[in-house]
Write a protein that holds these residues in place. Structure first.
Motif, PDB file in Angstrom:
ATOM      1  N   ALA A   1       0.849  -1.192   0.000  1.00 23.18           N
ATOM      2  CA  ALA A   1       0.000   0.000   0.000  1.00 23.18           C
ATOM      3  C   ALA A   1       0.885   1.242   0.000  1.00 23.18           C
ATOM      4  O   ALA A   1       1.838   1.329   0.773  1.00 23.18           O
ATOM      5  N   ASP A   2       0.603   2.176  -0.871  1.00 21.91           N
ATOM      6  CA  ASP A   2       1.396   3.405  -0.911  1.00 21.91           C
ATOM      7  C   ASP A   2       1.063   4.334   0.256  1.00 21.91           C
ATOM      8  O   ASP A   2       1.894   5.141   0.659  1.00 21.91           O
ATOM      9  N   PHE A   3      -0.158   4.187   0.771  1.00 21.15           N
ATOM     10  CA  PHE A   3      -0.606   5.045   1.882  1.00 21.15           C
ATOM     11  C   PHE A   3      -1.249   4.209   2.969  1.00 21.15           C
ATOM     12  O   PHE A   3      -1.798   3.157   2.693  1.00 21.15           O
ATOM     13  N   ILE A  49       9.642   0.246   0.085  1.00 23.32           N
ATOM     14  CA  ILE A  49      10.514  -0.820   0.610  1.00 23.32           C
ATOM     15  C   ILE A  49      11.535  -1.251  -0.440  1.00 23.32           C
ATOM     16  O   ILE A  49      12.720  -1.423  -0.137  1.00 23.32           O
ATOM     17  N   LEU A  50      11.076  -1.399  -1.668  1.00 23.49           N
ATOM     18  CA  LEU A  50      11.985  -1.824  -2.749  1.00 23.49           C
ATOM     19  C   LEU A  50      13.146  -0.835  -2.906  1.00 23.49           C
ATOM     20  O   LEU A  50      14.311  -1.240  -2.966  1.00 23.49           O
ATOM     21  N   ALA A  51      12.826   0.445  -2.929  1.00 23.68           N
ATOM     22  CA  ALA A  51      13.875   1.459  -3.068  1.00 23.68           C
ATOM     23  C   ALA A  51      14.839   1.408  -1.879  1.00 23.68           C
ATOM     24  O   ALA A  51      16.049   1.542  -2.038  1.00 23.68           O
ATOM     25  N   ARG A  84      14.113   4.618 -11.677  1.00 21.83           N
ATOM     26  CA  ARG A  84      13.853   5.336 -10.425  1.00 21.83           C
ATOM     27  C   ARG A  84      14.151   4.451  -9.224  1.00 21.83           C
ATOM     28  O   ARG A  84      14.730   4.888  -8.243  1.00 21.83           O
ATOM     29  N   LYS A  85      13.738   3.196  -9.296  1.00 21.64           N
ATOM     30  CA  LYS A  85      13.864   2.316  -8.129  1.00 21.64           C
ATOM     31  C   LYS A  85      15.239   1.672  -8.033  1.00 21.64           C
ATOM     32  O   LYS A  85      15.638   1.237  -6.963  1.00 21.64           O
ATOM     33  N   GLY A  86      15.932   1.550  -9.158  1.00 20.74           N
ATOM     34  CA  GLY A  86      17.283   0.993  -9.116  1.00 20.74           C
ATOM     35  C   GLY A  86      17.353  -0.515  -8.995  1.00 20.74           C
ATOM     36  O   GLY A  86      18.396  -1.066  -8.645  1.00 20.74           O
TER      37      GLY A  86
END
Ligand code: C5P
Length: 225
Positions: free
Chosen positions: A99-101, A129-131, A167-169
């Protein structure tokens, strides 16, 4: 027979969708079933990996034999478990729909119905979390993300996905076109595998375990490169 090309590799796979509570009985959630993540864990066990499956709200799926299971509820719990288990993993796959929020406040007691309209629900951003996992990546670790994209054309979907990969790498991004009966809560999946080295490959509509094999093939190719 499946190749034993993940023998001795430590793998962490997250699956399912997080639930962000409003009160003791209600939550904000999403339509992720966890099936793709479970298929990834099952295939990894069959190919020889030591697998930890971190499951967010995948209540109705049978356990994956041979994998160790950690259940989580919220994004915050998932984050804690991912950081702990990723610390000594060779491969991390973030298949969970995070969930983003989350609701800013969690009521202690069930929110009561009244005779007026309720207050709006205030939301707070969840961490990516991934980033974060990419930021704290250990040497040689392969990190895989998922992207559920909507778009008017395959071109749109891929354009969003390429930007997201940058963006996330992550090393690999599994892209699914979603919406109108595609991907979520279904048995089949299709999409693209985008690697950080620029290689791209389409995966035709097939079972989630077939998709899982293709994803592991791509990961093994990255490790061997
Ligand atoms: O940005 P988007 O949500 O589309 O990214 C999807 C990818 O990022 C998935 O791999 C998902 O598991 C991960 N993610 C995350 N933390 C978030 C949101 C998404 O790890 N808060």
């Amino acid at each position: 027979a499946l190749p034993r090309d993940l023998e001795g590799r430590r793998v962490v796979v997250s699956a399912g969708g997080t639930r962000e509570p409003l009160d003791p009985v209600r939550y904000l959630g999403n339509r992720s079933s966890g099936k793709q993540g479970y298929a990834l864990a099952r295939t990894a066990v069959q190919r020889g990996a030591e697998v930890t499956l971190v499951a967010a709200a995948t209540v109705s799926l049978p356990d994956v034999a041979g994998a160790s299971l950690v259940r989580v509820g919220t994004a915050e719990e998932l984050r804690e478990v991912m950081h702990r288990t990723a610390a000594d993993a060779d491969i991390v796959v973030m298949a969970a729909a995070v969930a983003d929020f989350r609701p800013t406040d969690r009521a202690t007691y069930k929110i009561k119905k009244t005779d007026r309209d309720p207050d709006p629900i205030a939301l707070t951003r969840n961490p990516d979390i991934l980033a974060e996992l990419v930021q704290s990546r250990v040497n040689g670790q392969v990190i895989v993300g998922f992207a559920a994209e909507t778009g008017d054309s395959a071109g749109d979907v891929l354009e969003h996905a390429r930007a997201k990969l940058k963006r996330k790498g992550a090393d690999l991004l599994v892209v699914n076109a979603v919406g109108e009966g595609k991907a979520f809560e279904t048995e089949d999946n299709s999409g693209w595998l985008l690697s950080a080295d620029g290689s791209e490959r389409a995966v035709a509509l097939s079972s989630k375990s077939h998709m899982a094999s293709d994803i592991w093939d791509a990961i093994v190719a990255l490790i061997e490169a």
